[in-house]
Design a protein around this motif. Structure first.
Motif, mmCIF file in Angstrom:
data_model
loop_
_atom_site.group_PDB
_atom_site.id
_atom_site.type_symbol
_atom_site.label_atom_id
_atom_site.label_comp_id
_atom_site.label_asym_id
_atom_site.label_seq_id
_atom_site.Cartn_x
_atom_site.Cartn_y
_atom_site.Cartn_z
ATOM 1 N N ALA A 151 36.734 48.640 38.385
ATOM 2 C CA ALA A 151 37.521 49.788 38.851
ATOM 3 C C ALA A 151 36.630 51.011 39.024
ATOM 4 O O ALA A 151 36.765 51.759 40.006
ATOM 5 C CB ALA A 151 38.648 50.074 37.868
ATOM 6 N N ARG A 152 35.723 51.198 38.094
ATOM 7 C CA ARG A 152 34.801 52.332 38.190
ATOM 8 C C ARG A 152 33.901 52.182 39.424
ATOM 9 O O ARG A 152 33.669 53.147 40.163
ATOM 10 C CB ARG A 152 33.963 52.410 36.921
ATOM 11 C CG ARG A 152 33.043 53.613 36.842
ATOM 12 C CD ARG A 152 32.542 53.841 35.427
ATOM 13 N NE ARG A 152 31.941 52.650 34.847
ATOM 14 C CZ ARG A 152 32.495 51.949 33.851
ATOM 15 N NH1 ARG A 152 33.655 52.304 33.338
ATOM 16 N NH2 ARG A 152 31.870 50.891 33.362
ATOM 17 N N PRO A 195 40.296 46.290 45.814
ATOM 18 C CA PRO A 195 41.447 46.993 45.258
ATOM 19 C C PRO A 195 42.619 46.979 46.240
ATOM 20 O O PRO A 195 42.436 47.158 47.443
ATOM 21 C CB PRO A 195 40.922 48.417 45.062
ATOM 22 C CG PRO A 195 39.885 48.573 46.135
ATOM 23 C CD PRO A 195 39.271 47.218 46.337
ATOM 24 N N SER A 247 47.080 50.876 41.540
ATOM 25 C CA SER A 247 46.210 49.865 42.137
ATOM 26 C C SER A 247 46.061 48.654 41.228
ATOM 27 O O SER A 247 46.295 48.719 40.021
ATOM 28 C CB SER A 247 44.815 50.463 42.420
ATOM 29 O OG SER A 247 44.907 51.573 43.294
ATOM 30 N N PRO A 253 41.278 54.864 36.425
ATOM 31 C CA PRO A 253 41.617 53.902 35.373
ATOM 32 C C PRO A 253 43.072 53.989 34.931
ATOM 33 O O PRO A 253 43.700 52.972 34.612
ATOM 34 C CB PRO A 253 40.660 54.265 34.233
ATOM 35 C CG PRO A 253 39.528 54.974 34.894
ATOM 36 C CD PRO A 253 40.129 55.705 36.053
ATOM 37 N N LEU A 300 38.311 53.631 41.488
ATOM 38 C CA LEU A 300 39.734 53.701 41.145
ATOM 39 C C LEU A 300 39.959 54.575 39.914
ATOM 40 O O LEU A 300 39.085 54.707 39.055
ATOM 41 C CB LEU A 300 40.281 52.289 40.874
ATOM 42 C CG LEU A 300 40.159 51.274 42.011
ATOM 43 C CD1 LEU A 300 40.731 49.930 41.563
ATOM 44 C CD2 LEU A 300 40.865 51.767 43.267
ATOM 45 N N THR A 304 46.181 48.986 46.746
ATOM 46 C CA THR A 304 46.930 50.147 46.271
ATOM 47 C C THR A 304 48.340 50.109 46.837
ATOM 48 O O THR A 304 48.534 49.929 48.041
ATOM 49 C CB THR A 304 46.238 51.459 46.688
ATOM 50 O OG1 THR A 304 44.917 51.478 46.133
ATOM 51 C CG2 THR A 304 47.012 52.663 46.172
ATOM 52 N N THR A 364 45.240 51.974 37.302
ATOM 53 C CA THR A 364 44.787 50.616 37.605
ATOM 54 C C THR A 364 45.436 49.637 36.644
ATOM 55 O O THR A 364 45.409 49.841 35.428
ATOM 56 C CB THR A 364 43.255 50.517 37.499
ATOM 57 O OG1 THR A 364 42.667 51.460 38.397
ATOM 58 C CG2 THR A 364 42.794 49.124 37.879
ATOM 59 N N ILE A 421 37.854 44.615 34.237
ATOM 60 C CA ILE A 421 38.644 45.522 35.064
ATOM 61 C C ILE A 421 38.089 46.941 35.051
ATOM 62 O O ILE A 421 37.928 47.570 36.105
ATOM 63 C CB ILE A 421 40.117 45.498 34.613
ATOM 64 C CG1 ILE A 421 40.739 44.132 34.948
ATOM 65 C CG2 ILE A 421 40.911 46.618 35.283
ATOM 66 C CD1 ILE A 421 42.139 43.933 34.419
ATOM 67 N N LEU A 455 43.282 45.098 40.924
ATOM 68 C CA LEU A 455 42.125 44.376 41.451
ATOM 69 C C LEU A 455 42.569 42.994 41.918
ATOM 70 O O LEU A 455 43.232 42.269 41.186
ATOM 71 C CB LEU A 455 41.051 44.238 40.378
ATOM 72 C CG LEU A 455 40.446 45.537 39.845
ATOM 73 C CD1 LEU A 455 39.375 45.240 38.814
ATOM 74 C CD2 LEU A 455 39.875 46.359 40.982
ATOM 75 N N SER A 457 44.347 41.409 36.713
ATOM 76 C CA SER A 457 43.927 41.225 38.099
ATOM 77 C C SER A 457 44.786 40.127 38.717
ATOM 78 O O SER A 457 45.563 39.460 38.025
ATOM 79 C CB SER A 457 42.442 40.868 38.187
ATOM 80 O OG SER A 457 42.185 39.643 37.540
#
Length: 258
Positions: free
Chosen positions: A180-181, A109, A117, A187, A185, A111, A190, A176, A119, A194
């Motif tokens: 992300a989980r 990730p 953020s 959601p 992150l 940020t 995010t 994603i 990916l 990507s």
């Protein structure tokens, strides 16, 4: 009753033949539509990575975000990498760099200073070097860093996609929401896309090997279309041949009766 039964059977057979013909033609037409889509995708994949890098869409643009307008577009972004990384299983049959075969894409990730953020696919590592301890120097740079990469669409799992194994840090595809989980992150913060890093972002040690975006595609749709249309034509030919044969047999039978 026999003539009606024969007539009904003939109608049913005719309907089956017409249905088969319609299906074959429909499949051929669908493949032509896929051909147009694939040609547009190939043109996009070949052109966009070479365009000047731009800023990627931020949260204010996500509601109206359309991946068709951004897929393969080169972008530049500043942010800070998280310490955790996810591994997406991959096989590089035709790598752009020196390493290929079975391995993992390293997804981390990034940020931004604004708090959202994205990916980032940092690149490929061979299966034997999946563990970070086996590839010294592969960790992302610390602190704010500016990266360049190519925007990629969300990799939604298909019917035959294996289930992810978070305990072993093995994911099949780069969905994603799932990654992300796993990476902890939010959601809502995010990005719905990507970023694949370009080759110049490969660390000095060579891993992860960046620049492995797939920008070439098989395009067999014309052959498929011709196959389906050919089968439809063959079906018509068989039907005509049967009708002609029956007509000749009918004439011969009448001649013998006379």
């Amino acid at each position: 009753m026999a003539p009606r039964t024969i007539s009904g059977a003939r109608v049913l057979l005719a309907l089956l033949i017409l249905s088969a013909f319609a299906i074959l033609v429909g499949l051929g037409t669908w493949q032509l539509q896929r051909l147009a889509w694939k040609e547009a995708l190939i043109a996009t994949a070949g052109e966009r990575p070479g365009l000047p890098a731009v800023a990627p869409p931020g949260p204010g643009d996500w509601a109206a975000f359309d991946i068709k307008d951004w897929d393969f577009r080169r972008v530049r972004l500043t942010g800070t990498f998280g310490e955790k990384e996810a591994h997406a299983w991959a096989v590089l049959a035709e790598p752009h760099g020196p390493l290929g075969g079975a391995g993992e894409f390293v997804v981390a990730p990034l940020t931004t200073a604004e708090g959202w953020s994205v990916l980032v696919n940092r690149g490929f590592v061979p299966e034997a070097q999946k563990d970070r301890s086996t590839r010294h120097g592969s960790e992302p740079p610390s602190g704010p860093v500016t990266i360049e990469g190519i925007i990629r669409r969300d990799d939604t799992p298909g019917m035959f996609t294996p289930d992810p194994d978070p305990a072993a840090n093995r994911f099949y595809g780069r969905h994603i929401a799932t990654l992300a989980r796993f990476l902890g992150l939010d959601p809502a913060k995010t990005a719905p896309y990507s970023i694949d890093l370009v080759a110049s972002e490969t660390p000095p040690g060579g891993l992860p090997q960046a620049g492995e975006s797939v920008v070439t595609f098989r395009n067999p749709h014309l052959q498929y279309a011709l196959t389906w249309y050919g089968l439809a034509a063959a079906l018509v030919g068989v039907v005509i041949a049967v009708l002609v044969k029956r007509r000749r047999e009918g004439r011969a039978a009448k001649a013998d009766a006379v």
